[in-house]
Design an enzyme around this catalytic site. Sequence first.
Site, PDB file in Angstrom:
ATOM      1  N   ASN A   8       0.869  -1.178   0.000  1.00 18.89           N
ATOM      2  CA  ASN A   8       0.000   0.000   0.000  1.00 18.89           C
ATOM      3  C   ASN A   8       0.904   1.226   0.000  1.00 18.89           C
ATOM      4  O   ASN A   8       1.510   1.547   1.019  1.00 18.89           O
ATOM      5  CB  ASN A   8      -0.880  -0.041   1.257  1.00 18.89           C
ATOM      6  N   TRP A   9       1.006   1.864  -1.155  1.00 17.92           N
ATOM      7  CA  TRP A   9       1.926   3.014  -1.266  1.00 17.92           C
ATOM      8  C   TRP A   9       1.357   4.282  -0.628  1.00 17.92           C
ATOM      9  O   TRP A   9       2.058   5.275  -0.508  1.00 17.92           O
ATOM     10  CB  TRP A   9       2.243   3.282  -2.748  1.00 17.92           C
ATOM     11  N   LYS A  10       0.088   4.277  -0.278  1.00 18.28           N
ATOM     12  CA  LYS A  10      -0.551   5.467   0.302  1.00 18.28           C
ATOM     13  C   LYS A  10      -0.312   6.674  -0.636  1.00 18.28           C
ATOM     14  O   LYS A  10      -0.254   6.488  -1.843  1.00 18.28           O
ATOM     15  CB  LYS A  10      -0.041   5.719   1.726  1.00 18.28           C
ATOM     16  N   HIS A  95      -9.471   1.425   4.998  1.00 17.25           N
ATOM     17  CA  HIS A  95      -8.185   1.574   5.695  1.00 17.25           C
ATOM     18  C   HIS A  95      -8.388   2.524   6.879  1.00 17.25           C
ATOM     19  O   HIS A  95      -9.174   3.477   6.793  1.00 17.25           O
ATOM     20  CB  HIS A  95      -7.130   2.120   4.726  1.00 17.25           C
ATOM     21  N   GLU A  97      -6.744   4.906   7.925  1.00 17.32           N
ATOM     22  CA  GLU A  97      -6.513   6.326   7.615  1.00 17.32           C
ATOM     23  C   GLU A  97      -7.746   6.943   6.957  1.00 17.32           C
ATOM     24  O   GLU A  97      -8.022   8.136   7.134  1.00 17.32           O
ATOM     25  CB  GLU A  97      -5.253   6.457   6.735  1.00 17.32           C
ATOM     26  N   GLU A 165      -5.403  -4.779  10.649  1.00 14.82           N
ATOM     27  CA  GLU A 165      -4.332  -3.807  10.853  1.00 14.82           C
ATOM     28  C   GLU A 165      -4.591  -3.040  12.145  1.00 14.82           C
ATOM     29  O   GLU A 165      -5.385  -2.084  12.158  1.00 14.82           O
ATOM     30  CB  GLU A 165      -4.286  -2.804   9.692  1.00 14.82           C
ATOM     31  N   GLY A 171       2.726   2.195  10.763  1.00 12.18           N
ATOM     32  CA  GLY A 171       3.750   3.244  10.639  1.00 12.18           C
ATOM     33  C   GLY A 171       4.494   3.558  11.916  1.00 12.18           C
ATOM     34  O   GLY A 171       5.199   4.562  11.998  1.00 12.18           O
ATOM     35  N   SER A 210       3.411  -2.201  10.271  1.00  9.04           N
ATOM     36  CA  SER A 210       4.853  -2.312  10.528  1.00  9.04           C
ATOM     37  C   SER A 210       5.442  -3.654  10.128  1.00  9.04           C
ATOM     38  O   SER A 210       6.368  -4.141  10.788  1.00  9.04           O
ATOM     39  CB  SER A 210       5.167  -1.987  11.992  1.00  9.04           C
ATOM     40  N   GLY A 231       2.852  -1.202   4.231  1.00 12.28           N
ATOM     41  CA  GLY A 231       2.883   0.209   3.857  1.00 12.28           C
ATOM     42  C   GLY A 231       4.294   0.639   3.504  1.00 12.28           C
ATOM     43  O   GLY A 231       4.795   0.374   2.410  1.00 12.28           O
ATOM     44  N   GLY A 232       4.969   1.262   4.463  1.00 11.39           N
ATOM     45  CA  GLY A 232       6.283   1.861   4.231  1.00 11.39           C
ATOM     46  C   GLY A 232       7.274   0.942   3.534  1.00 11.39           C
ATOM     47  O   GLY A 232       8.003   1.374   2.632  1.00 11.39           O
TER      48      GLY A 232
HETATM   49  P1  PGA Z   1       2.960   0.255   7.543  1.00  6.34           P
HETATM   50  O1  PGA Z   1       1.481   0.513   6.962  1.00  6.34           O
HETATM   51  O2  PGA Z   1       3.436  -1.064   6.972  1.00  6.34           O
HETATM   52  O3  PGA Z   1       3.777   1.430   7.056  1.00  6.34           O
HETATM   53  O4  PGA Z   1       2.843   0.191   9.031  1.00  6.34           O
HETATM   54  C1  PGA Z   1       0.578  -0.542   6.792  1.00  6.34           C
HETATM   55  C2  PGA Z   1      -0.728  -0.028   6.243  1.00  6.34           C
HETATM   56  O5  PGA Z   1      -1.175   1.066   6.619  1.00  6.34           O
HETATM   57  O6  PGA Z   1      -1.364  -0.698   5.405  1.00  6.34           O
END
Ligand code: PGA
Length: 250
Positions: A8-10, A95, A97, A165, A171, A210, A231-232
Amino acid sequence: MRPLVAGNWKMNGLTASLAELASLKEGLAVLGPRLGCDVLVCPPASLIAQAAAAAAGAFALGGQDCHPKGSGAHTGDISAEMLKDAGASFVIVGHSERRQHHGESDGDVAAKAQAAWRAGLKAIICIGETEAQRHAGDANDNCGRQLEGSVPGGASAANTVIAYEPVWAIGTGKIPTAADITAMHDHIRSSLVRRLGEGARGMPILYGGSVKPDNAGEILNLPEVGGALVGGASLKAIDFLSIITAISAS
Ligand code: PGA
């Protein structure tokens, strides 16, 4: 059930980032038959069409959100049909966010999941507790409520993936213990089977929050963990490939 490792590149990625996808494709080709999972990248919507050309079938592409409607007067939104047209086969919905910063309710998420199915996309429906809910002992109840409200009755292993999640793990570099991940994935599985029937045993339940090259092996080998939403660590092909390799080696 073949595991799924999804990136997930956000809100990250410009045209130059397509080079990472070219590296990913090369890395997957090197793994060849040792590749032990399906691979998905969800870049920003602006890059999906170009990413689809770069992927050339080596990995799947997905959107990060969609509007419940197929088209109309919704400035700034994108429909599941548009994502599909650009080359996506998945879309992330709900998600944390989106839930936190855009006030999306379980009902909104369910409508988006149905939009995904209408367009022929698989929905990755995200759930997860906050740190306060975990400390209050409310993690199971919270995730149960989110499943109930966000996963429409027509969900099946063919059209839906669940992503667990924990909000506090996204993050932050913090992850739940292996025992806590296992317990939550068991809880999610039994809630899904109770509601949707035995067919829900084949629905992948991803862990997200994470996931990094150094913890992927342990997390991805836990029972009921059907893959990861990353994500990251999905932004750099080298990191994403080591997560993919962790599952391939298991
Ligand atoms: P993260 O994000 O791996 O950077 O913690 C995961 C996500 O939000 O899908």
